[in-house]
Design a protein around this motif. Structure first.
Motif, short mmCIF file in Angstrom:
data_model
loop_
_atom_site.label_atom_id
_atom_site.label_comp_id
_atom_site.label_asym_id
_atom_site.label_seq_id
_atom_site.Cartn_x
_atom_site.Cartn_y
_atom_site.Cartn_z
N LYS A 6 41.35 52.14 36.57
CA LYS A 6 40.61 50.99 36.19
C LYS A 6 40.53 50.09 37.42
CE LYS A 6 41.44 46.75 33.86
NZ LYS A 6 42.83 45.84 33.37
N VAL A 10 36.94 48.87 39.59
CA VAL A 10 36.74 47.66 39.80
C VAL A 10 36.56 47.34 41.16
CG1 VAL A 10 37.39 45.15 39.38
CG2 VAL A 10 37.80 47.06 37.73
N PHE A 11 37.64 47.99 42.14
CA PHE A 11 37.16 47.62 43.43
C PHE A 11 37.04 48.61 44.32
CE2 PHE A 11 40.80 45.21 41.62
CZ PHE A 11 40.41 43.87 41.50
N LEU A 22 44.86 42.99 48.22
CA LEU A 22 45.26 42.08 47.30
C LEU A 22 46.84 42.06 47.56
CD1 LEU A 22 43.81 40.77 45.12
CD2 LEU A 22 45.36 42.08 43.71
N ILE A 53 36.54 35.05 48.19
CA ILE A 53 36.45 33.78 47.25
C ILE A 53 37.78 34.01 46.61
CG2 ILE A 53 36.03 33.09 45.15
CD1 ILE A 53 32.95 34.15 45.86
N PHE A 54 38.61 35.34 46.53
CA PHE A 54 39.85 35.46 46.16
C PHE A 54 40.79 34.62 46.97
CE2 PHE A 54 43.68 37.37 44.66
CZ PHE A 54 43.55 37.63 43.22
N ASP B 101 45.73 41.86 35.49
CA ASP B 101 45.23 40.78 34.35
C ASP B 101 44.61 39.70 35.39
OD1 ASP B 101 45.67 42.70 32.65
OD2 ASP B 101 47.04 41.35 31.36
N TYR B 102 45.03 39.56 36.45
CA TYR B 102 44.72 38.37 37.27
C TYR B 102 43.86 38.92 38.50
CZ TYR B 102 48.89 37.00 34.84
OH TYR B 102 49.62 36.78 33.84
N LEU B 103 43.49 39.93 38.37
CA LEU B 103 42.38 40.47 39.66
C LEU B 103 40.99 40.07 39.32
CD1 LEU B 103 43.69 43.92 40.29
CD2 LEU B 103 44.27 41.76 41.33
N PRO B 104 40.17 39.85 40.25
CA PRO B 104 38.77 39.48 39.84
C PRO B 104 38.31 40.50 39.28
CG PRO B 104 39.18 39.92 42.07
CD PRO B 104 40.51 39.89 41.57
N LEU B 106 35.09 42.33 38.60
CA LEU B 106 33.92 42.39 39.41
C LEU B 106 33.47 44.04 39.39
CD1 LEU B 106 31.51 40.77 40.50
CD2 LEU B 106 32.17 41.86 42.35
N MET B 114 32.25 35.91 40.66
CA MET B 114 33.48 35.01 40.90
C MET B 114 33.20 33.80 40.96
SD MET B 114 36.32 37.03 42.70
CE MET B 114 37.61 35.70 42.50
#
Lengths: 92, 207
Positions: A6, A10-11, A22, A53-54, B101-104, B106, B114
């Motif tokens: 997953k 996403v990344f 992260l 942004i994060f 659950d807390y990741l962006p 995208l 974001m």
């Protein structure tokens, strides 16, 4: 690093992966990160806007909580505390 | 007496000077109350915890050896008082949600962008409603994570001092702090995103 399907989806970024980045963000913000990794991270952020942004919103989260937490002690709480202690500390 | 160090005040208290104790209490009461209200989120519980903490301080001062700083010892007592109260509650979250659950969110550039709310000034972000959201977010953290975040990021303790106050290693402080920060950021971002969407909807309705 174990690849989570997953999160890999996403990344999918070039260079340092977002998930890897992260995990190091708090150390980065606190200035505790090895300078070499720090450089990699900054390089990654220059190319990856969501990560930038994060990081910025993470820093802002900390400063917001700090900023919102400077309220003084209510006067009546101060008075009741000192009354309570005076009463209960006698003969301790 | 107001300029005396904690240690000098403690010596005076041990010598029977009650006024010195009152100075010590006044020096730290706001910080302890802030910790308590954020840990317990209820003014009455926080006030009770504040009173209990300083009563324990008074009773324990004769045994305080000064191996750690007074403030570290005080916050250890205060945190324990709060955690004991929390353990008697049934509604506390005990587990942090998975980090993902807390990741962006995208996905391959096709997801929603974001929300970047980092450049908005503090005053603009801190409405009454958003303060409540922030405290609600803090409340969703398991108490052990909440305590680390409060001591380290709100009160400005070092990793080592936070660890000493909570009886955990520096590595555990860092790990919990990181997860707490990510979780709080995620919850605030969701909130600011919702607010922004709602704002746009309102503008569209007005048009």
């Amino acid at each position: 690093m174990e690849k989570d399907e997953k999160t890999t989806q996403v990344f999918s970024c070039k260079g340092m992966e977002c998930k890897e980045m992260l995990e190091k963000l708090s150390e980065y913000i606190d200035g505790e990160l090895d300078p070499k990794i720090c450089q990699d991270l900054e390089k990654h952020m220059a190319d990856c806007n969501p990560c930038l942004i994060f990081v910025n919103t993470l820093k802002k989260t900390i400063s917001l909580f700090k900023y919102a937490s400077s309220e003084p002690l209510p006067k009546e709480v101060h008075i009741r505390l000192h009354d309570y202690l005076k009463k209960n500390c006698q003969g301790c | 007496m107001i300029n005396l160090s904690d240690q000098s005040l403690i010596e005076k208290v041990r010598g029977g000077d009650y006024q010195a104790f009152e100075f010590l209490v006044t020096r730290y009461e706001a910080k302890v109350y802030r910790l308590a209200i954020r840990m317990l989120r209820n003014p009455q519980d926080a006030e009770d915890a504040l009173q209990e903490t300083f009563l324990q301080v008074f009773r324990g001062l004769s045994g305080f050896e000064g191996r750690s700083q007074f403030s570290t010892w005080l916050f250890r007592l205060a945190t324990n008082v709060c955690l004991m109260r929390i353990r008697h509650r049934e509604t506390e979250p005990s587990k942090l949600l998975p980090l993902e659950d807390y990741l962006p969110k995208l996905e391959e550039g096709e997801g929603p962008p974001m929300v970047d709310w980092a450049d908005r000034p503090e005053d603009a972000l801190l409405s009454k409603e958003s303060r409540e959201q922030m405290m609600g977010a803090l409340d969703k953290l398991p108490p052990e994570y909440r305590a680390v975040f409060i001591l380290r990021d709100i009160e400005g303790f070092s990793n080592a001092e936070t660890g000493e106050s909570l009886g955990i290693s520096t590595a555990a402080v860092k790990s919990r702090l990181h997860r707490a920060r990510l979780a709080l950021r995620g919850m605030l971002s969701e909130y600011f995103q919702r607010k922004q969407d709602f704002g746009r909807l309102e503008t569209r309705l007005e048009d």
